[in-house]
Motif scaffolding. Structure first.
Motif, PDB file in Angstrom:
ATOM      1  N   ALA A  87      -0.884  -4.190  -4.242  1.00  0.00           N
ATOM      2  CA  ALA A  87      -0.521  -5.453  -3.601  1.00  0.00           C
ATOM      3  C   ALA A  87      -0.751  -5.419  -2.094  1.00  0.00           C
ATOM      4  N   GLY A  88      -0.992  -4.226  -1.539  1.00  0.00           N
ATOM      5  CA  GLY A  88      -1.277  -4.155  -0.111  1.00  0.00           C
ATOM      6  C   GLY A  88      -0.520  -3.113   0.672  1.00  0.00           C
TER       7      GLY A  88
ATOM      8  N   ARG B 131       8.459 -11.971   9.284  1.00  0.00           N
ATOM      9  CA  ARG B 131       7.838 -13.099   9.985  1.00  0.00           C
ATOM     10  C   ARG B 131       8.379 -13.242  11.403  1.00  0.00           C
ATOM     11  N   THR B 132       9.684 -13.040  11.570  1.00  0.00           N
ATOM     12  CA  THR B 132      10.303 -13.260  12.879  1.00  0.00           C
ATOM     13  C   THR B 132      10.240 -12.029  13.782  1.00  0.00           C
TER      14      THR B 132
ATOM     15  N   ILE C 285       3.799 -10.000   2.454  1.00  0.00           N
ATOM     16  CA  ILE C 285       3.706  -9.428   3.801  1.00  0.00           C
ATOM     17  C   ILE C 285       2.252  -9.111   4.143  1.00  0.00           C
ATOM     18  N   ALA C 286       1.522  -8.541   3.184  1.00  0.00           N
ATOM     19  CA  ALA C 286       0.110  -8.233   3.419  1.00  0.00           C
ATOM     20  C   ALA C 286      -0.686  -9.492   3.708  1.00  0.00           C
ATOM     21  N   ASP C 287      -0.280 -10.600   3.091  1.00  0.00           N
ATOM     22  CA  ASP C 287      -1.001 -11.859   3.265  1.00  0.00           C
ATOM     23  C   ASP C 287      -0.566 -12.605   4.529  1.00  0.00           C
ATOM     24  N   GLU C 288       0.745 -12.624   4.795  1.00  0.00           N
ATOM     25  CA  GLU C 288       1.273 -13.438   5.881  1.00  0.00           C
ATOM     26  C   GLU C 288       1.534 -12.672   7.175  1.00  0.00           C
TER      27      GLU C 288
ATOM     28  N   SER D 141       1.820  -6.023  10.086  1.00  0.00           N
ATOM     29  CA  SER D 141       2.849  -5.124   9.563  1.00  0.00           C
ATOM     30  C   SER D 141       2.309  -4.319   8.388  1.00  0.00           C
ATOM     31  N   ARG D 142       2.477  -3.012   8.431  1.00  0.00           N
ATOM     32  CA  ARG D 142       2.050  -2.143   7.342  1.00  0.00           C
ATOM     33  C   ARG D 142       3.263  -1.738   6.513  1.00  0.00           C
TER      34      ARG D 142
END
Length: 232
Positions: free
Chosen positions: A106-107, A54-55, A79-82, A86-87
């Motif tokens: 999950a992504g 996030r940061t 991570i995929a959602d928020e 970022s991969r």
């Protein structure tokens, strides 16, 4: 007359998430020796990895699957959602790790064994950062075998507007992707140029709202858009 500076290419920013310090150290040593890649942070568990994602907004996250607290599957999903910028590349010790397959669902955009060589690791990071997927052929075939056992091929749901939006040629290309064929192999099979196949793949991903080729494979098996044929 002053010289004009040429365009600069920003390094690919990588976050390492693994509960083993020595593993993180090993990957950092490999990546620090490569041009065009920058390790921006390290995390020892999934929850810390999400906070750092996030940061720091890394381009690529190298994510261990099995960690105490929040594992790599839950972390990848968040991570995929928020953090869609970022991969995630999933790292595992075993090529039949079902936790890793779950992380792909999950992504995650890639799946590598921890003993991957420096050249393949760098190529995978570059591929994923560029919007492609990264799965070695050996792991890819195992993944397809697992899906084919658990998701028997049938017929697409006629009520699925996304599937219905595909042209017959796009459905054919999607089936070929699910069978593990590369763009070059699809082009040879269909007697078209590789650039034409790339165009079809791009349209398929856009119409189905998929992140990359990995999720096109999963989608194809879940919707019965594969005939289970394999390359030799």
């Amino acid at each position: 007359m002053a010289a004009v500076a040429g365009p600069t290419t920003l390094p690919i920013r990588v976050l390492l998430v693994d509960d083993q310090t020595l593993v993180r150290m090993g990957f950092r040593m490999v990546l620090d020796a490569q041009d065009g890649v920058e390790v921006v942070g390290e995390a020892g568990d999934g929850r810390t990895g999400i906070e750092m994602c996030r940061t720091l907004a890394p381009d690529v996250v190298l994510m261990d699957v099995r960690m105490p607290g929040m594992d790599g599957i839950a972390a990848t999903a968040l991570i995929a959602d928020e953090c869609p910028q970022s991969r995630v590349i999933v790292l595992t010790t075993f090529d039949l790790d079902e936790y890793a397959f779950a992380a792909l669902r999950a992504g995650a955009s890639g799946f590598l064994l921890k003993d991957v060589g420096p050249a393949e690791l760098l190529a995978s990071i570059k591929a994923v950062a560029g919007g492609d997927s990264a799965i070695s052929s050996r792991i890819g075939r195992r993944m397809l075998d697992l899906f084919s056992q658990r998701l028997p091929s049938g017929h697409p749901d006629s009520g699925d507007n996304a599937v219905a939006a595909l042209t017959p040629r796009e459905s054919e290309v999607l089936s070929a992707i699910a069978a593990g064929l590369t763009n070059s192999e699809i082009a040879q099979q269909m007697f078209v140029s590789e650039s034409t196949v790339k165009t079809h793949v791009g349209r398929i991903l856009m119409k189905l709202g998929l992140r990359d080729r990995v999720h096109a494979v999963i989608f194809a098996y879940e919707h019965g858009l594969t005939s289970h044929h394999r390359l030799g």
